[in-house]
Design a protein around this motif. Sequence first.
Motif, PDB file in Angstrom:
ATOM      1  N   PHE A 170     -16.961 -14.842  -4.974  1.00  0.00           N
ATOM      2  CA  PHE A 170     -15.840 -15.168  -5.855  1.00  0.00           C
ATOM      3  C   PHE A 170     -15.973 -16.563  -6.474  1.00  0.00           C
ATOM      4  CE2 PHE A 170     -13.838 -11.815  -3.231  1.00  0.00           C
ATOM      5  CZ  PHE A 170     -13.450 -10.980  -4.261  1.00  0.00           C
TER       6      PHE A 170
ATOM      7  N   LEU B 243     -18.682 -15.748  -9.358  1.00  0.00           N
ATOM      8  CA  LEU B 243     -18.491 -14.614 -10.253  1.00  0.00           C
ATOM      9  C   LEU B 243     -18.133 -15.059 -11.670  1.00  0.00           C
ATOM     10  CD1 LEU B 243     -18.663 -11.583 -10.183  1.00  0.00           C
ATOM     11  CD2 LEU B 243     -16.245 -11.471  -9.623  1.00  0.00           C
TER      12      LEU B 243
ATOM     13  N   GLN C 108     -20.342 -14.391 -15.067  1.00  0.00           N
ATOM     14  CA  GLN C 108     -19.748 -13.682 -16.190  1.00  0.00           C
ATOM     15  C   GLN C 108     -19.900 -14.484 -17.481  1.00  0.00           C
ATOM     16  OE1 GLN C 108     -15.677 -12.596 -15.569  1.00  0.00           O
ATOM     17  NE2 GLN C 108     -15.618 -11.223 -17.330  1.00  0.00           N
TER      18      GLN C 108
ATOM     19  N   GLU D  21     -18.040  -5.803 -14.751  1.00  0.00           N
ATOM     20  CA  GLU D  21     -16.851  -5.020 -14.426  1.00  0.00           C
ATOM     21  C   GLU D  21     -17.127  -4.032 -13.297  1.00  0.00           C
ATOM     22  OE1 GLU D  21     -13.798  -5.464 -15.407  1.00  0.00           O
ATOM     23  OE2 GLU D  21     -14.519  -7.216 -16.509  1.00  0.00           O
TER      24      GLU D  21
ATOM     25  N   TYR E 263     -19.525  -4.277 -11.107  1.00  0.00           N
ATOM     26  CA  TYR E 263     -19.777  -5.083  -9.914  1.00  0.00           C
ATOM     27  C   TYR E 263     -18.467  -5.533  -9.284  1.00  0.00           C
ATOM     28  CZ  TYR E 263     -21.186  -9.096  -7.082  1.00  0.00           C
ATOM     29  OH  TYR E 263     -21.348  -9.985  -6.053  1.00  0.00           O
ATOM     30  N   ARG E 264     -17.524  -5.972 -10.122  1.00  0.00           N
ATOM     31  CA  ARG E 264     -16.238  -6.444  -9.606  1.00  0.00           C
ATOM     32  C   ARG E 264     -15.485  -5.328  -8.872  1.00  0.00           C
ATOM     33  NH1 ARG E 264     -13.395 -10.810 -11.559  1.00  0.00           N
ATOM     34  NH2 ARG E 264     -14.628 -10.793 -13.478  1.00  0.00           N
TER      35      ARG E 264
ATOM     36  N   SER F 268     -14.482  -5.379  -5.005  1.00  0.00           N
ATOM     37  CA  SER F 268     -13.075  -5.225  -4.641  1.00  0.00           C
ATOM     38  C   SER F 268     -12.875  -4.115  -3.620  1.00  0.00           C
ATOM     39  CB  SER F 268     -12.249  -4.935  -5.898  1.00  0.00           C
ATOM     40  OG  SER F 268     -10.902  -4.672  -5.572  1.00  0.00           O
TER      41      SER F 268
END
Length: 304
Positions: free
Chosen positions: A198, A201, A205, A222, A224-225, A229
């Motif tokens: 985090f 990230l 990006q 997106e 990956y996020r 999550s």
Amino acid sequence: MNSTSGIKDTQAVIHLRCSAAWTSGIHGEHIYPSALNIFLSITAVLGNILILVALRKVSSLHPPSKLLFRCLTTTDLCVGVITEPLSIVYWMSLAHEKWKLCRYAYVSYFIVSYTLSSVSLLTMSAISVDRLLALLLRLRYRQVVTLWRTYVMVVTFWVISAIVSLLFLLNPLIPTWYGYIIIPLCLIASITSYTKIFSKLRQVQRHVQQEQPSQPAPLNIERYRKVVSSALWVQCALVVCYLPFSIVRAFLRNSKTYPFMIGVAATLIFFNSTLNPFLYCWKISEVKQAVKETIREALCCLSS
């Protein structure tokens, strides 16, 4: 001498967990965890079978990452198929004072549940490290994190966990000390991985957005996020479901209601295996869509 002493200690633990002293005054209460475990066993089996089938249809996950999620789902499935039925046999044998059956059920229950818990914990840590490597290595990730290496790691998890669990028969302190070592290490690895993820990230990006369009994007931010999550939610669910068991063992060991409380705490651990399929469907849209397709196909086969 040490081996003989350890075996005697193991026998003492088994006889204690299957004795009238262990269930003094709370015989009737053992029915409640057993009844709840029947429901959780059914839901865990159905939910995790759906997830295993759905994962075969999901192509967005890198094969090694998919293998780790399959391993975690397999442990949850084994909880519903093996561990929870054994726990039901154990609690009902306590309630009806079937001591011989109780001892066999307790040993089997301990070995299987300890093995599956250890594999789940190690796999969750591996998933967090895998997500961190995907962020740090980027284009080199698929070269470094291969399916073969992941298979070797997963098999190692199962072998080590099974061996440590079986060593309970020689000395009950071996699994205890293993837990004291491996649990903090796994938690540190997971916390460190997600913290780094985090913190980096946003930088990644911005870097991807600034790259020239002609260059291939090394990482779908997106997607990956979403995977990060989902992994984080599953990790938090595991910690929340396992924490009461640790608290009961640490602070309520001398309480008269300890046998009942430890059974309730163990049932909450089993609930984690039912909860995970819902988390996958909630946080990973591809898995949710694959589950819907699987259910429709199953209903069509039943109706035809």
